[in-house]
Write a protein that holds these residues in place. Structure first.
Motif, PDB file in Angstrom:
ATOM      1  N   PRO A 145       0.824  -1.214   0.000  1.00  0.00           N
ATOM      2  CA  PRO A 145       0.000   0.000   0.000  1.00  0.00           C
ATOM      3  C   PRO A 145       0.852   1.255   0.000  1.00  0.00           C
ATOM      4  O   PRO A 145       2.060   1.214   0.322  1.00  0.00           O
ATOM      5  CB  PRO A 145      -0.782  -0.128   1.312  1.00  0.00           C
ATOM      6  CG  PRO A 145       0.144  -0.868   2.213  1.00  0.00           C
ATOM      7  CD  PRO A 145       0.894  -1.841   1.335  1.00  0.00           C
ATOM      8  N   PRO A 146       0.272   2.389  -0.349  1.00  0.00           N
ATOM      9  CA  PRO A 146       0.994   3.651  -0.252  1.00  0.00           C
ATOM     10  C   PRO A 146       1.527   3.860   1.162  1.00  0.00           C
ATOM     11  O   PRO A 146       0.895   3.476   2.145  1.00  0.00           O
ATOM     12  CB  PRO A 146      -0.072   4.698  -0.610  1.00  0.00           C
ATOM     13  CG  PRO A 146      -1.071   3.949  -1.433  1.00  0.00           C
ATOM     14  CD  PRO A 146      -1.102   2.558  -0.874  1.00  0.00           C
ATOM     15  N   GLY A 147       2.704   4.446   1.234  1.00  0.00           N
ATOM     16  CA  GLY A 147       3.295   4.720   2.532  1.00  0.00           C
ATOM     17  C   GLY A 147       4.225   3.635   3.035  1.00  0.00           C
ATOM     18  O   GLY A 147       4.877   3.811   4.063  1.00  0.00           O
ATOM     19  N   ARG A 148       4.287   2.502   2.312  1.00  0.00           N
ATOM     20  CA  ARG A 148       5.190   1.424   2.695  1.00  0.00           C
ATOM     21  C   ARG A 148       6.189   1.171   1.580  1.00  0.00           C
ATOM     22  O   ARG A 148       5.844   1.265   0.395  1.00  0.00           O
ATOM     23  CB  ARG A 148       4.419   0.135   2.988  1.00  0.00           C
ATOM     24  CG  ARG A 148       3.758   0.131   4.360  1.00  0.00           C
ATOM     25  CD  ARG A 148       2.967  -1.129   4.602  1.00  0.00           C
ATOM     26  NE  ARG A 148       3.709  -2.348   4.283  1.00  0.00           N
ATOM     27  CZ  ARG A 148       3.176  -3.564   4.344  1.00  0.00           C
ATOM     28  NH1 ARG A 148       1.903  -3.719   4.685  1.00  0.00           N
ATOM     29  NH2 ARG A 148       3.904  -4.628   4.055  1.00  0.00           N
ATOM     30  N   PRO A 149       7.430   0.841   1.913  1.00  0.00           N
ATOM     31  CA  PRO A 149       8.434   0.570   0.868  1.00  0.00           C
ATOM     32  C   PRO A 149       8.179  -0.776   0.215  1.00  0.00           C
ATOM     33  O   PRO A 149       7.530  -1.659   0.791  1.00  0.00           O
ATOM     34  CB  PRO A 149       9.749   0.576   1.644  1.00  0.00           C
ATOM     35  CG  PRO A 149       9.364   0.142   3.031  1.00  0.00           C
ATOM     36  CD  PRO A 149       7.995   0.734   3.275  1.00  0.00           C
ATOM     37  N   LEU A 150       8.699  -0.951  -0.967  1.00  0.00           N
ATOM     38  CA  LEU A 150       8.685  -2.266  -1.593  1.00  0.00           C
ATOM     39  C   LEU A 150       9.589  -3.187  -0.771  1.00  0.00           C
ATOM     40  O   LEU A 150      10.688  -2.789  -0.371  1.00  0.00           O
ATOM     41  CB  LEU A 150       9.188  -2.168  -3.037  1.00  0.00           C
ATOM     42  CG  LEU A 150       8.376  -1.261  -3.963  1.00  0.00           C
ATOM     43  CD1 LEU A 150       9.011  -1.230  -5.360  1.00  0.00           C
ATOM     44  CD2 LEU A 150       6.931  -1.714  -4.058  1.00  0.00           C
ATOM     45  N   PRO A 151       9.150  -4.392  -0.465  1.00  0.00           N
ATOM     46  CA  PRO A 151       9.891  -5.250   0.468  1.00  0.00           C
ATOM     47  C   PRO A 151      11.271  -5.641  -0.042  1.00  0.00           C
ATOM     48  O   PRO A 151      11.455  -5.941  -1.221  1.00  0.00           O
ATOM     49  CB  PRO A 151       8.982  -6.472   0.626  1.00  0.00           C
ATOM     50  CG  PRO A 151       8.069  -6.452  -0.553  1.00  0.00           C
ATOM     51  CD  PRO A 151       7.901  -5.021  -0.927  1.00  0.00           C
ATOM     52  N   LEU A 152      12.213  -5.677   0.888  1.00  0.00           N
ATOM     53  CA  LEU A 152      13.590  -5.998   0.539  1.00  0.00           C
ATOM     54  C   LEU A 152      13.759  -7.445   0.111  1.00  0.00           C
ATOM     55  O   LEU A 152      14.683  -7.773  -0.639  1.00  0.00           O
ATOM     56  CB  LEU A 152      14.508  -5.713   1.742  1.00  0.00           C
ATOM     57  CG  LEU A 152      14.644  -4.249   2.174  1.00  0.00           C
ATOM     58  CD1 LEU A 152      15.429  -4.165   3.471  1.00  0.00           C
ATOM     59  CD2 LEU A 152      15.322  -3.433   1.081  1.00  0.00           C
TER      60      LEU A 152
ATOM     61  N   GLY B 265       8.391   6.876  -3.341  1.00  0.00           N
ATOM     62  CA  GLY B 265       9.779   6.431  -3.238  1.00  0.00           C
ATOM     63  C   GLY B 265       9.992   5.038  -3.791  1.00  0.00           C
ATOM     64  O   GLY B 265      11.067   4.441  -3.614  1.00  0.00           O
ATOM     65  N   TRP B 266       9.001   4.527  -4.487  1.00  0.00           N
ATOM     66  CA  TRP B 266       9.106   3.163  -5.011  1.00  0.00           C
ATOM     67  C   TRP B 266      10.118   3.061  -6.152  1.00  0.00           C
ATOM     68  O   TRP B 266      10.654   1.974  -6.406  1.00  0.00           O
ATOM     69  CB  TRP B 266       7.732   2.674  -5.466  1.00  0.00           C
ATOM     70  CG  TRP B 266       6.806   2.364  -4.322  1.00  0.00           C
ATOM     71  CD1 TRP B 266       7.147   2.020  -3.050  1.00  0.00           C
ATOM     72  CD2 TRP B 266       5.371   2.357  -4.363  1.00  0.00           C
ATOM     73  NE1 TRP B 266       6.022   1.806  -2.289  1.00  0.00           N
ATOM     74  CE2 TRP B 266       4.923   1.999  -3.068  1.00  0.00           C
ATOM     75  CE3 TRP B 266       4.431   2.617  -5.356  1.00  0.00           C
ATOM     76  CZ2 TRP B 266       3.561   1.892  -2.746  1.00  0.00           C
ATOM     77  CZ3 TRP B 266       3.085   2.514  -5.052  1.00  0.00           C
ATOM     78  CH2 TRP B 266       2.658   2.151  -3.758  1.00  0.00           C
ATOM     79  N   ASP B 267      10.380   4.178  -6.846  1.00  0.00           N
ATOM     80  CA  ASP B 267      11.395   4.121  -7.899  1.00  0.00           C
ATOM     81  C   ASP B 267      12.769   3.847  -7.301  1.00  0.00           C
ATOM     82  O   ASP B 267      13.571   3.097  -7.885  1.00  0.00           O
ATOM     83  CB  ASP B 267      11.401   5.419  -8.701  1.00  0.00           C
ATOM     84  CG  ASP B 267      11.608   6.661  -7.836  1.00  0.00           C
ATOM     85  OD1 ASP B 267      11.225   6.637  -6.635  1.00  0.00           O
ATOM     86  OD2 ASP B 267      12.154   7.657  -8.348  1.00  0.00           O
ATOM     87  N   VAL B 268      13.033   4.400  -6.129  1.00  0.00           N
ATOM     88  CA  VAL B 268      14.298   4.139  -5.434  1.00  0.00           C
ATOM     89  C   VAL B 268      14.352   2.690  -4.966  1.00  0.00           C
ATOM     90  O   VAL B 268      15.372   2.002  -5.103  1.00  0.00           O
ATOM     91  CB  VAL B 268      14.463   5.109  -4.246  1.00  0.00           C
ATOM     92  CG1 VAL B 268      15.760   4.794  -3.482  1.00  0.00           C
ATOM     93  CG2 VAL B 268      14.452   6.545  -4.726  1.00  0.00           C
ATOM     94  N   ASP B 269      13.227   2.208  -4.413  1.00  0.00           N
ATOM     95  CA  ASP B 269      13.160   0.807  -3.975  1.00  0.00           C
ATOM     96  C   ASP B 269      13.363  -0.148  -5.146  1.00  0.00           C
ATOM     97  O   ASP B 269      14.028  -1.184  -5.007  1.00  0.00           O
ATOM     98  CB  ASP B 269      11.802   0.522  -3.330  1.00  0.00           C
ATOM     99  CG  ASP B 269      11.559   1.337  -2.074  1.00  0.00           C
ATOM    100  OD1 ASP B 269      12.535   1.823  -1.477  1.00  0.00           O
ATOM    101  OD2 ASP B 269      10.378   1.484  -1.693  1.00  0.00           O
ATOM    102  N   LEU B 270      12.772   0.205  -6.298  1.00  0.00           N
ATOM    103  CA  LEU B 270      12.904  -0.657  -7.472  1.00  0.00           C
ATOM    104  C   LEU B 270      14.351  -0.716  -7.935  1.00  0.00           C
ATOM    105  O   LEU B 270      14.862  -1.791  -8.295  1.00  0.00           O
ATOM    106  CB  LEU B 270      11.992  -0.136  -8.591  1.00  0.00           C
ATOM    107  CG  LEU B 270      11.923  -1.011  -9.842  1.00  0.00           C
ATOM    108  CD1 LEU B 270      11.180  -2.314  -9.525  1.00  0.00           C
ATOM    109  CD2 LEU B 270      11.210  -0.274 -10.985  1.00  0.00           C
ATOM    110  N   HIS B 271      15.023   0.423  -7.933  1.00  0.00           N
ATOM    111  CA  HIS B 271      16.432   0.467  -8.331  1.00  0.00           C
ATOM    112  C   HIS B 271      17.266  -0.425  -7.417  1.00  0.00           C
ATOM    113  O   HIS B 271      18.125  -1.194  -7.887  1.00  0.00           O
ATOM    114  CB  HIS B 271      16.927   1.909  -8.278  1.00  0.00           C
ATOM    115  CG  HIS B 271      18.312   2.088  -8.814  1.00  0.00           C
ATOM    116  ND1 HIS B 271      19.448   1.840  -8.067  1.00  0.00           N
ATOM    117  CD2 HIS B 271      18.750   2.490 -10.040  1.00  0.00           C
ATOM    118  CE1 HIS B 271      20.518   2.078  -8.786  1.00  0.00           C
ATOM    119  NE2 HIS B 271      20.126   2.470  -9.996  1.00  0.00           N
TER     120      HIS B 271
END
Length: 487
Positions: free
Chosen positions: A286-293, A317-323
Motif C-alpha cells: 500500500p501507499p506509505g510502505r516501501p517495496l519489500p527488501l 519512493g518506489w522508484d528508489v526501492d525498485l532500483h
C-alpha cells in the motif's frame, strides 16, 4: 415493458455487500438446473474489465457471472462502464466502446441520457434467455442521485424488474441498513422491492430468527434467506479495489512477489492465480510502505492513468526501492501500464489520460510509448518466448510502444508476432497482455523459471468454486421463490 424477459434484480444496502457473488452463485445454481441464464449490470464502476470476443469491454464481475452461467461474454451484459481516472473523473464506456471522459458532476447530469442504451442492452441480453439476473450498483438509498438513476431503482422501474435487497451482516448494522433503506425510498421504489437477503452470516443462523422477523415487520418485505459466509468466495477474481485493503502481506513462502498498489490500479485480478499458488507469496504494497527488501519479483500492474500513476510511484519512493531491488539481482515484470512505466518515455500529446505532455519513464526497458486516441481491445493467445507454455489473454490499452527493446520480446502472439520487451540481462520484462497467469501452462513455465513448481489448476478451481458457492446459496435461500418472483 411488454415482452421483457423473466428477470430478477439483486440490489444492495451498500457497496461490497456481496451483490456480484450472489448473482454469480445464483447464475450457476440456475444454470445447473438447466436454465439459460444471462447476467446484466446496467452501470458499473471499476478499473477491472474484461474484453469480449467482438472487441468491447465489460466489468470483470459480469465476465465471472457469464462464466457462472456458462455463456459467452457480451458488451450488452454491462452497457455502461465507468473507469475512474481521477478522484472526480472517469472514462465512460457505453455498450463496450469508449464514449469519452467525464467529471463526476458532468456524468451525473448526463447519465439519464444513457437509459435508452441500457434498456436496449437489457432486451438484447434477455433475447432467448430463460432468466436474466440483474446486479445493482452501490445502494438505492442514495436518494440524492435518484433523479437520473440508471443503476438501481431507475432501471428497475423502467424495465419493470422486481428487486431483492441484499444486506451484509458481517459488517454490522444489517437491520438498520435494510430498514433505513426502506425508510428513505419513495413509495414507488419501495414497492418495487419484494424481499431481502441477509449475506455473509457467521455462526448459528437460528440466532438471527428474531432479526429476520423484525426486518419483515418493519418493511413488509419478505426474507428469502440467510447466506452464510462463504470462504470459497476468496478464490474468485475480485472486481472492486476495496478488497486490496484486506489483501496485503503474503505468508512468505516460496517465490516472493510484491505488487505496488497504484492509485489507479487496473485489472489487478491478473495476480489472483499467483496468490492462490501454494509456492507463491503475493504482497500488495500500500501507499506509505516501501517495496519489500526480500521480494524475488516486483510486478508493476496495469493503471487507468499511467503518467499520473508513474508520478504517484515516484512520490512513494518506489522508484528508489525498485532500483535497489534490481541492483540486488531481483526480477521485474510490467503489465500494460506497468510495462509503459518501465520504458524510457511516455508521451500523451492529446491529453488522453490527463493533461497533455510527456514524461521520463523509469528507464529499465529500451522502449518509448505514445498514448493515442484509439483503444486496443482484443482477445489474444500465444506462448512465452523463454519457454513458458501457451496462454489466452487480452489487450486493453491506449498507446503504442516502440523501441529496440522490442527486438527481445517477452511473448509470441498467435497470428500477430512478437509482443513486449525484455532487458539485455533478461531480468526485466514487460508486455501489454492481461490474463497470463490464469493460463495454467504459462504459469507453470513462468514459475519454473524461478525454481518453483505449480500446485494449482486455476481454471478448474474457478469452476469448482462457482459450483461450491452455488450449492451454498441453494441450501441457504428460497431459490424456487426467487425464480417465481422473477415472473
Amino acid at each position: 415493458m411488454a415482452g421483457r424477459p423473466r428477470a430478477l434484480m439483486i440490489q444492495g444496502t451498500g457497496s461490497d455487500v456481496g451483490k456480484s457473488l450472489l448473482v454469480a452463485a445464483l447464475a450457476r445454481a440456475f444454470a445447473n438446473r438447466g436454465l439459460s441464464v444471462r447476467p446484466f449490470k446496467p452501470q458499473n464502476m471499476s478499473n477491472n474489465a474484461a474484453v469480449t470476443a467482438d472487441g468491447g469491454e465489460i466489468g470483470r464481475a459480469q465476465a465471472l457471472q457469464a462464466r457462472a452461467a456458462r455463456v459467452p461474454l457480451s458488451v450488452h451484459m454491462n452497457p455502461v462502464l465507468l473507469k475512474p481516472q481521477s478522484d472526480v473523473g472517469a472514462q465512460v464506456i457505453v455498450q463496450g466502446r469508449m464514449l469519452g471522459t467525464a467529471k463526476a458532476a458532468e456524468y451525473q447530469a448526463r447519465k439519464g441520457e444513457l437509459l435508452s442504451a441500457v434498456l436496449d442492452s437489457f432486451a438484447r441480453v434477455g433475447d432467448g434467455a430463460d432468466l436474466v439476473l440483474v446486479e445493482g450498483a452501490g445502494s438505492p438509498a442514495e436518494v440524492n442521485l435518484r433523479a437520473r438513476d440508471i443503476a438501481n431503482m431507475g432501471f428497475a422501474l423502467a424495465a419493470e424488474v422486481p428487486v431483492v435487497l441484499a444486506g451484509d451482516i458481517d459488517r454490522g448494522g444489517v437491520i438498520a441498513s435494510l430498514v433505513g433503506t426502506h425508510a428513505v425510498l419513495d413509495d414507488r421504489d419501495r414497492a418495487a422491492i419484494k424481499g431481502f437477503i441477509i449475506n455473509k452470516f457467521r455462526g448459528d443462523i437460528r440466532l438471527f430468527d428474531d432479526g429476520l422477523t423484525e426486518i419483515e415487520r418493519r418493511t413488509g418485505w419478505r426474507g428469502y434467506g440467510v447466506v452464510p459466509f462463504l470462504p470459497a468466495a476468496a478464490k474468485l477474481p475480485a472486481e472492486d479495489a476495496v478488497v486490496l485493503d484486506h489483501w496485503r502481506d503474503g505468508p512468505g513462502k516460496g517465490l516472493r512477489v510484491a505488487v505496488p498498489m497504484l492509485s489507479r490500479i487496473a485489472n489487478f485480478d491478473d495476480f489472483d492465480p499467483l496468490r492462490l499458488e501454494p509456492s507463491v507469496s503475493v504482497t500488495m504494497v500500500p501507499p506509505g510502505r516501501p517495496l519489500p527488501l526480500d521480494a524475488d519479483l516486483i510486478i508493476l500492474p496495469g493503471s487507468k492513468s499511467t503518467i499520473a500513476d508513474l508520478a504517484f510511484f515516484r512520490t512513494q519512493g518506489w522508484d528508489v526501492d525498485l532500483h535497489a531491488h534490481i541492483r540486488r539481482g531481483g526480477r521485474v515484470l510490467g503489465i500494460c501500464g506497468g510495462y509503459q512505466m518501465l520504458g524510457r518515455t511516455i508521451a500523451d500529446p492529446g491529453g488522453i489520460e490527463g493533461p497533455a505532455g510527456a514524461v521520463d519513464g523509469l528507464g529499465w526497458l529500451d522502449v518509448d510509448t505514445v498514448l493515442t486516441g484509439s483503444k486496443v481491445l482484443k482477445p489474444v493467445s500465444g506462448r512465452g518466448v523463454a519457454g513458458e507454455g501457451a496462454f489466452t489473454g487480452y489487450e486493453m490499452h491506449v498507446g503504442v510502444t516502440t523501441g529496440p527493446g522490442r527486438d527481445r520480446p517477452m511473448l509470441h502472439l498467435d497470428g500477430m508476432g512478437p509482443e513486449g520487451a525484455v532487458s539485455a540481462d533478461g531480468r526485466i520484462a514487460g508486455c501489454y497482455i492481461h490474463g497470463l497467469f490464469g493460463a495454467d501452462a504459462f504459469r507453470v513455465g513462468f514459475l519454473a523459471g524461478f525454481g518453483q513448481a505449480s500446485g494449482l489448476a486455476y481454471e478448474l478451481s474457478v469452476d469448482a468454486t462457482l459450483d461450491e458457492c452455488a450449492a451454498g446459496v441453494e441450501a441457504a435461500l428460497d431459490v424456487d421463490g426467487l425464480l417465481a418472483l422473477a415472473g
